[in-house]
Design an enzyme around this catalytic site. Structure first.
Site: not given
Ligand code: SAH
Length: 336
Positions: A81, A101, A105
């Site tokens: 995106e 990723c 997180c």
């Protein structure tokens, strides 16, 4: 777009053809080789066959018509995106550096989807190309780039730098380094490497917490690089480059938004003139783990800002762009 393939097709052509093709793609932003009328017809046909320029994408636009999100399907069918934000006389493109990723997180949609692979430099460029073509109909160009899409740019350092060269190139996108920002979770090696580049790009650090306990909970990478080490690298970077560093600070309800948190943020910022805080409202994400975070309420945010003002911290507040199309910070996850 594959430069090697382009060179191959142009093998028997006069040398200047490469420059012409390069400019047609990266400066004039043609969508199809037929538009490159300075090329011989037979070459255009060959290029359309062997170096097609299509970008497989679906664009959605926010209600206020200022934010646009594109889902691009790459040649191996993976999806990424990218977001375009039109504001004032700026056209800022938020690019992804990786598919997914690996850093996990807790608050980030991309972090929750896991890691698939790094993007090639041309796949990073393709995102900017798409928006450049899109803006052409308004006679406008992309003016700013932020590496704040999916993934961690410093984990794909070489490809990110290579893409920046092309973005900088006067004969291509012609976007000045000062208009390009890289946001990182705070990978110390990356910060050190960037300090050595002779590039005036902007560095942003995702801080989000001012003590190691909370930061490690929110961002597992903090277990590897504690705040002291991170700030040492940042201060070295500032000493070498004399450039400002931006600290992104998400405001998450009940987690890092108390008055005490604001004071400890002020303390960590000290009176450093080259530190700038960017407060980001938390954007809720959907995740398989059941997302427990909420955005701070307005009164808390106001109080937080009041304290920063009292303590003379340089700060700005990030606008909420594109929340309704899930194109806001931390909401990118490569889904339709
Ligand atoms: N990996 C890099 C760049 C991508 S994220 C980094 O972490 O800096 C870009 C910014 O969006 C980061 O500051 C990130 O912490 C923030 N972000 C992540 N999830 C978010 C969410 N749900 N709401 C608002 N901002 C978020």
């Amino acid at each position: 777009m594959n430069i090697e393939k382009l060179k191959e097709v142009l093998q028997d052509q006069p040398k200047f053809r490469f420059r012409q093709c390069y400019q047609a793609v990266f400066f004039d932003f043609i969508k199809n080789w037929d538009e490159a009328t300075n090329l011989p017809l037979s070459l255009r046909v060959e290029l359309n066959k062997n170096c097609p320029l299509d970008i497989n994408s679906e664009i959605s636009e926010s209600k206020n018509k200022k934010t646009f999100k594109a889902l691009i399907t790459l040649s191996d069918k993976e999806k990424i995106e990218t977001v375009l934000m039109r504001h004032g006389n700026r056209n800022t493109v938020c690019v992804s550096a990786q598919i997914g990723c690996p850093l996990k997180c807790k608050f980030c949609a991309t972090g929750q989807m896991g890691f698939i692979r790094d993007l090639e430099s041309m796949e990073i460029i393709e995102q900017v190309l798409l928006w450049s073509r899109y803006l052409k109909k308004y006679d406008e160009r992309v003016t700013n780039i932020v590496f704040m899409g999916m993934g961690e740019p410093f984990l794909n350092y070489e490809n990110v730098m290579q893409s920046i060269k092309l973005l900088n190139d006067h004969q291509a996108f012609n976007i000045g380094a000062r208009h390009i920002s890289i946001s990182t979770v705070g990978l110390v090696d990356g910060i050190k490497k960037l300090a050595k580049e002779d590039l005036q790009i902007n560095l942003a650090i995702s801080l989000h917490a001012t003590n190691d306990k909370l930061r490690s909970e929110l961002m597992p990478i903090n277990k590897e690089f504690h705040l002291t080490e991170l700030f040492r690298a940042i201060d070295d970077y500032i000493e070498k480059t004399n450039r400002r560093v931006m600290f992104e600070y998400l405001l998450i309800k009940g987690i890092n938004d108390s008055e005490r948190d604001a004071r400890s943020l002020a303390k960590i910022m000290g009176n450093n003139k080259l530190y700038l805080v960017n407060l980001i409202p938390y954007n809720p994400i959907e995740s398989g783990l059941g997302n427990k975070f909420k955005s701070s309420d307005n009164r808390t945010i106001e109080k937080f800002m009041e304290i920063l003002t009292q303590e003379k911290v340089n700060f700005t507040q990030r606008y909420k762009f594109g929340k309704d199309i899930k194109g806001a910070c931390g909401q990118l996850a490569g889904k339709e």
